[in-house]
Scaffold this active site. Sequence first.
Site, mmCIF file in Angstrom:
data_model
loop_
_atom_site.group_PDB
_atom_site.id
_atom_site.type_symbol
_atom_site.label_atom_id
_atom_site.label_comp_id
_atom_site.label_asym_id
_atom_site.label_seq_id
_atom_site.Cartn_x
_atom_site.Cartn_y
_atom_site.Cartn_z
ATOM 1 N N HIS A 140 -10.461 -5.886 -2.225
ATOM 2 C CA HIS A 140 -11.447 -5.854 -1.214
ATOM 3 C C HIS A 140 -12.589 -5.157 -1.914
ATOM 4 C CE1 HIS A 140 -8.819 -7.005 1.924
ATOM 5 N NE2 HIS A 140 -8.015 -6.084 1.598
ATOM 6 N N ASN A 200 2.243 -5.114 -3.305
ATOM 7 C CA ASN A 200 0.842 -5.374 -2.808
ATOM 8 C C ASN A 200 -0.006 -4.211 -2.430
ATOM 9 O OD1 ASN A 200 -1.263 -7.569 -2.401
ATOM 10 N ND2 ASN A 200 -1.149 -6.628 -0.138
ATOM 11 N N GLU A 210 0.773 -1.250 -0.155
ATOM 12 C CA GLU A 210 0.089 -0.036 -0.058
ATOM 13 C C GLU A 210 0.610 1.255 -0.074
ATOM 14 O OE1 GLU A 210 -2.948 -0.232 3.221
ATOM 15 O OE2 GLU A 210 -3.772 -2.006 2.294
ATOM 16 N N GLU A 257 -6.145 -10.355 -1.215
ATOM 17 C CA GLU A 257 -6.915 -10.433 0.040
ATOM 18 C C GLU A 257 -8.499 -10.174 -0.195
ATOM 19 O OE1 GLU A 257 -5.432 -7.052 2.194
ATOM 20 O OE2 GLU A 257 -3.388 -7.519 1.956
ATOM 21 N N ASP A 311 -12.069 -10.188 -0.881
ATOM 22 C CA ASP A 311 -13.519 -10.258 -0.096
ATOM 23 C C ASP A 311 -14.381 -9.528 -0.607
ATOM 24 O OD1 ASP A 311 -12.528 -7.957 1.107
ATOM 25 O OD2 ASP A 311 -12.338 -8.646 3.113
HETATM 26 C C1 XIL Z 1 -6.134 -6.421 8.382
HETATM 27 C C2 XIL Z 1 -6.357 -7.426 9.407
HETATM 28 O O1 XIL Z 1 -7.369 -8.331 8.686
HETATM 29 C C3 XIL Z 1 -7.051 -6.684 10.547
HETATM 30 O O2 XIL Z 1 -7.302 -8.084 11.218
HETATM 31 C C4 XIL Z 1 -6.089 -5.814 11.177
HETATM 32 O O3 XIL Z 1 -6.559 -5.188 12.264
HETATM 33 C C5 XIL Z 1 -6.024 -4.881 10.159
HETATM 34 O O4 XIL Z 1 -5.373 -5.319 8.774
HETATM 35 N N1 XIL Z 1 -4.767 -4.465 3.654
HETATM 36 C C6 XIL Z 1 -3.889 -5.474 4.148
HETATM 37 C C7 XIL Z 1 -4.322 -6.364 5.121
HETATM 38 O O5 XIL Z 1 -2.860 -5.402 3.523
HETATM 39 O O6 XIL Z 1 -2.983 -6.599 5.932
HETATM 40 C C8 XIL Z 1 -5.540 -5.741 6.357
HETATM 41 O O7 XIL Z 1 -5.517 -6.630 7.199
HETATM 42 C C9 XIL Z 1 -6.545 -5.587 5.258
HETATM 43 C C10 XIL Z 1 -6.451 -4.381 4.437
#
Ligand code: XIL
Length: 448
Positions: free
Chosen positions: A239, A203, A161, A266, A268
């Site tokens: 996401h 990422n 990020e 990641e 969802d």
């Molecule tokens: C999130 C986790 O799922 C949570 O448990 C934590 O509190 C915060 O981080 N981008 C990412 C992940 O790269 O590491 C993040 O994970 C979600 C957003």
Amino acid sequence: MKLTSRSVSLVPIVSTVAAAALGATLVVTATANAATTLGAAAAQSGRYYGTAVAAGKLGDSTYVNILNTEFNMVTAENEMKWDATEPNRGQFTYSSGDRILNQAVSNGKRVRGHALLWHQQEPGWAQRMEGSDLRQAMLNHVTQVATHYRGKIYAWDVVNEAFADGGSGGRRDSNLQRTGNDWIEAAFRAARAADPAAKLCYNDYNTDGINAKSTGVYNMVRDFKSRGVPIDCVGFQAHLTNNAPSDMRANLQRFADLGVDVQITELDIAGANQANAYAAVTKACLAVTRCTGITVWGIRDTDSWRRGENPLLFTGSGAKKPAYNAVLDALNAGGPGPTTTTTTTTTSNDPGPGDCTASVSLNQWGEGFVATVKVTAGSSALRGWRVTTTLSNGTVTNSWGANRSGTSGTVNWTNVDYNGSVPAGQSTEFGFQGAGSGSGLNPTCAAS
Ligand code: XIL
């Protein structure tokens, strides 16, 4: 008992274009009868299906049963982050990360490492640092953690990020960024030195489709590849809500065309159209040969960091949701790779002083294409360039790395600020996405 059939055919077809031509058409079909788990279904096309795992849940039998049955790649949800692994400067704690890694490895799964450097979940001591002290601490962190896990990690998210949201296409401000713009490449070099076997990924989120942010990342990856900075893959967090970006496949493909693997890291998806959107993401990955796998960010809706939105594949009680079936069906429908991938290179006349050549690499599928155009300087340096392409049966929908006039027919392209200067004999690139056919682009280049 289920029968499994699998056929792979490679059909090279030669095309001729102008004086110098290189063409290949690759057709790959793979069919397999319904696998019954996500991991097995993904493996039919050589891909993985993974999930984020929380160490604190490894005592929950419902959770562990689903994990062991369905998934063949694991990401530690928080346990390998900076605040978890180096809570005090120079004091490393790996117990939770190791727990996840050992559980995965002893059940035949591979592990994605997440994440060596991120502006969030920095330990407090690092948050309070700046400048060369922070640069040193940050590189030491990368070296120590990557060395601890050396040889055990499939791919590391080396940097997470680092790009800004919105239209700038530039870096996000952070204390890491303020140590100097080269902090990302310094991190990748340190990671490579510590663990030469791990694939090294960048990422990010909101980079799933073609937009200013993903184009910023694209330009960085292209620059890294051209200068030999060690980068092997790009992760797209995905996401999402309700839909996958319609150009997700084209976006994954343009990164793959730079010579890196791409992964959905990641996933969802919230919203009523969840199952369709999950299917669309699955298909986008399957359509890109270098999309090596998909990871969902948790197992049950109740495990999700977006818990209230129920964005995952299993209900809180561990039942498969419609989205699960949509993913499984899409994986079983096969990873055909690109239905047709045509790479055509055309070269105009030999460049003389102040002259240039242009060539195009084209990825064409049924309804669209991504073209990457390479501009090469002749025997003297370019201070600016202009490329003309012809689109007889297609329309440009998006472009990066050049100014454009027109979208079809004769389309003219000129350099943007950062890529107008090209040393003698060197190259730069720009690209575009289009609807319809990208054949016959026939690029010509002139110095300007
Ligand atoms: C999130 C986790 O799922 C949570 O448990 C934590 O509190 C915060 O981080 N981008 C990412 C992940 O790269 O590491 C993040 O994970 C979600 C957003």
